[in-house]
Design a protein around this motif. Structure first.
Motif, mmCIF file in Angstrom:
data_model
loop_
_atom_site.group_PDB
_atom_site.id
_atom_site.type_symbol
_atom_site.label_atom_id
_atom_site.label_comp_id
_atom_site.label_asym_id
_atom_site.label_seq_id
_atom_site.Cartn_x
_atom_site.Cartn_y
_atom_site.Cartn_z
ATOM 1 N N ARG A 121 0.830 -1.210 0.000
ATOM 2 C CA ARG A 121 0.000 0.000 0.000
ATOM 3 C C ARG A 121 0.865 1.262 0.000
ATOM 4 O O ARG A 121 0.613 2.208 -0.769
ATOM 5 C CB ARG A 121 -0.944 -0.007 1.197
ATOM 6 N N ASP A 132 -4.555 1.974 -5.990
ATOM 7 C CA ASP A 132 -5.217 1.411 -4.817
ATOM 8 C C ASP A 132 -4.827 -0.060 -4.702
ATOM 9 O O ASP A 132 -5.100 -0.856 -5.611
ATOM 10 C CB ASP A 132 -6.733 1.559 -4.966
ATOM 11 N N THR A 142 1.114 4.240 -3.083
ATOM 12 C CA THR A 142 0.532 5.564 -2.835
ATOM 13 C C THR A 142 1.092 6.631 -3.767
ATOM 14 O O THR A 142 0.319 7.396 -4.363
ATOM 15 C CB THR A 142 0.735 5.970 -1.365
ATOM 16 N N ASP A 150 -6.123 -2.340 -3.159
ATOM 17 C CA ASP A 150 -7.289 -3.222 -3.146
ATOM 18 C C ASP A 150 -7.982 -3.299 -4.499
ATOM 19 O O ASP A 150 -8.995 -3.989 -4.635
ATOM 20 C CB ASP A 150 -8.289 -2.754 -2.089
ATOM 21 N N ASP A 151 -7.493 -2.580 -5.488
ATOM 22 C CA ASP A 151 -8.158 -2.536 -6.792
ATOM 23 C C ASP A 151 -7.115 -2.514 -7.907
ATOM 24 O O ASP A 151 -7.081 -1.600 -8.735
ATOM 25 C CB ASP A 151 -9.071 -1.309 -6.866
#
Length: 215
Positions: free
Chosen positions: A182, A191, A186, A193-194
């Motif tokens: 993560r 993302d 950034t 999660d995607d």
């Protein structure tokens, strides 16, 4: 203005075809295998490499498989669906691989395969023709899948080539990668999660490059 040179495709000798489900429940195993392949110095290939509605899927798979000397075939989702029909995509692609090895030109006869399942000997009930082959079990565990892929690649390394880092070391690397993913993404405005498949490939290679930077 001259066009920049197109990147050269990875050599077949370092390319690994992945034949597996792409549904969300399987994604943790797929990503663990992709990570292991990349950190081991190989190039993962699969039907997710590109999306083109004009392509015939089986033709695309055949081209990708033909460009790889290595193939991972996971039969763990060969099961009956809600409508009572079994899924035969994975066995069919394994058949393409074995057919190329048995009947193809000389280059294709060097193809190697890693056949995976969720449980030992489960495949006997549905695909008895491969009973004479070694089939490894990952138990639906991503870390076990890392071990299977690492051991297979390391066992078939070139003569005088050092072994790959051990399975426990690669499993630890993968846990570290997932913890740092993560923060790594950034600055890229991605993302964790995607992620698309190509996003994930980039993230793994970016993480490796970051870890290799001095200091």
């Amino acid at each position: 203005m001259a066009r920049p040179p197109r990147p050269r495709p990875a050599p077949a000798s370092r390319s690994v075809f992945i034949n597996c489900p792409f549904a969300d429940p399987y994604r943790p195993i797929l990503r663990a295998m992709v990570f292991t392949i990349i950190v081991s110095g190989y190039h993962p290939r699969c039907a997710l490499d590109s999306t083109d509605g004009a392509e015939v899927r089986i033709a695309k798979i055949a081209v990708i498989l033909g460009a790889c000397d290595w193939g991972i075939h996971d039969l763990s989702r060969v099961e009956v669906g809600p409508d009572g029909s079994p899924r035969f995509n994975m066995p069919m692609e394994l058949g393409l691989h074995l057919g190329a090895r048995l009947l193809g030109e000389k280059r294709h006869r060097r193809k190697r395969a890693l056949v995976l399942d969720a449980e030992p000997h489960r495949y006997d009930r549905a695909l008895s023709d491969i009973s004479g082959q070694d089939v490894e079990s990952h138990g639906n565990d991503p870390e076990a899948a890392i071990c299977c892929v690492r051991n297979w690649l390391s066992e078939h390394r070139r003569p005088n080539e050092p072994p790959l880092p051990g399975a426990a070391a690669l499993q630890a690397d993968y846990r570290l990668f997932t913890r740092e993913l993560r923060e790594l993404l950034t600055p890229r405005r991605l993302d964790a999660d995607d992620l698309t498949h190509s996003d994930f490939l980039f993230a793994v290679r970016d993480w490796i490059a970051t870890r290799a930077e001095p200091g």
